[in-house]
Design an enzyme around this catalytic site. Structure first.
Site, PDB file in Angstrom:
ATOM      1  N   CYS A  79       6.979   1.921  16.959  1.00 30.09           N
ATOM      2  CA  CYS A  79       7.261   0.679  17.677  1.00 30.09           C
ATOM      3  C   CYS A  79       6.071   0.332  18.566  1.00 30.09           C
ATOM      4  CB  CYS A  79       8.524   0.832  18.511  1.00 30.09           C
ATOM      5  SG  CYS A  79       8.772  -0.523  19.667  1.00 30.09           S
ATOM      6  N   ARG A  81       0.834  -1.205   0.000  1.00 30.56           N
ATOM      7  CA  ARG A  81       0.000   0.000   0.000  1.00 30.56           C
ATOM      8  C   ARG A  81       0.869   1.255   0.000  1.00 30.56           C
ATOM      9  NH1 ARG A  81      -4.774  -0.308   4.352  1.00 30.56           N
ATOM     10  NH2 ARG A  81      -4.796   1.863   3.710  1.00 30.56           N
ATOM     11  N   HIS A 125      -6.985   9.257  11.306  1.00 34.22           N
ATOM     12  CA  HIS A 125      -6.729   7.820  11.246  1.00 34.22           C
ATOM     13  C   HIS A 125      -5.245   7.522  11.058  1.00 34.22           C
ATOM     14  CE1 HIS A 125     -11.217   7.225   9.945  1.00 34.22           C
ATOM     15  NE2 HIS A 125     -11.091   7.491  11.219  1.00 34.22           N
TER      16      HIS A 125
END
Ligand SMILES: [Zn+2]
Length: 253
Positions: free
Chosen positions: A128, A71, A120
């Site tokens: 991490c 993506r 989002h």
């Protein structure tokens, strides 16, 4: 083609000081990024609901990481379209403009929008899952495209996006709510208004008495509140309206 806004909308645009642009997947559709289905290739038949979750990452981190690497490459190959560019132009038109986006592709930033709230998250960064350290997604993929890179703390890097079942970043959503509650003009662009809590911003803008503009090919649950509603793709309808706003705000230029 020159498009004029209606007299009531022109008056609201002329006096507006605080503007919020709320954008969704439709804004990136004309950049080829609204859906990951039908795009061809290995991942064509994968369902985002099955990969964009914390459970999927726990069960099969390699698979989820490879999907995001794919993506990410598609995002890098895509370019901002006229809708992104028009939104960026609004920064020169109004004193305060915040872009609140549900998209994770970073195209608003690449088009030049600076005051950006990514509800989002963003696919252009990784963090991490243990210590929270952030890094560039492209560098993380360059280090390891097959499996999520391991952090110095022993944790694993994951894309800095909000997955299904995860809460929105609290500070970002709070800033989006504050900006919306105090705005004079609210543009809802390329969003169906069905994904909560993000869609609640439209309700907030309505309650705040902002002038509401909606650009979306299909009607939304909020269409009846709109002062101006355009049933067109964002890249077609937005540039002419932004030009109309520029004329309205800077009549001598
Ligand atoms: Zn770490």
């Amino acid at each position: 083609m020159t498009v004029e806004l209606s007299q009531p909308v022109r008056e609201r645009v002329r006096s507006a000081e605080r503007v919020v642009v709320f954008s969704g997947a439709g804004v990136s559709r004309e950049s080829g990024l609204d859906t990951f289905r039908g795009a061809g290739g290995l991942w064509e038949r994968m369902r985002p609901e099955e990969l964009a979750t914390p459970e999927a990452f726990r069960a099969d981190p390699e698979k989820v990481w490879q999907w995001y690497a794919w993506r990410y490459r598609r995002v890098c190959e895509a370019s901002p379209n006229p809708a992104h560019k028009s939104v960026a132009r609004l920064e020169a038109v109004f004193p305060i403009i915040r872009v609140v986006t549900q998209n994770v592709d970073g195209l608003h930033e690449r088009a030049g929008s600076r005051d950006l709230l990514e509800l989002h998250g963003t696919i252009t960064r990784a963090f991490c899952n243990r210590c929270g350290q952030r890094r560039d997604m492209g560098e993380a993929i360059a280090e390891s495209a097959a499996a999520p890179p391991v952090c110095s703390c022993g944790g694993r890097f994951r894309p800095a996006v909000v997955w299904f079942g995860e809460a929105l970043p609290e500070d970002v959503f709070r800033q989006a709510c504050e900006a919306t509650e105090s705005c004079d003009l609210f543009l809802s662009v390329g969003t169906s208004g069905t994904v909560y809590p993000a869609a609640g911003l439209i309700e907030l803008a309505h309650q705040a008495g902002a002038c509401l503009i909606e650009i979306n090919p299909e009607p939304t649950p909020f269409s009846r509140w709109m002062d101006l509603r355009l049933t067109s793709p964002a890249g077609e309808a937005l540039p002419a309206r932004v030009e109309a706003m520029e004329r309205c705000r800077c009549p001598t230029t």
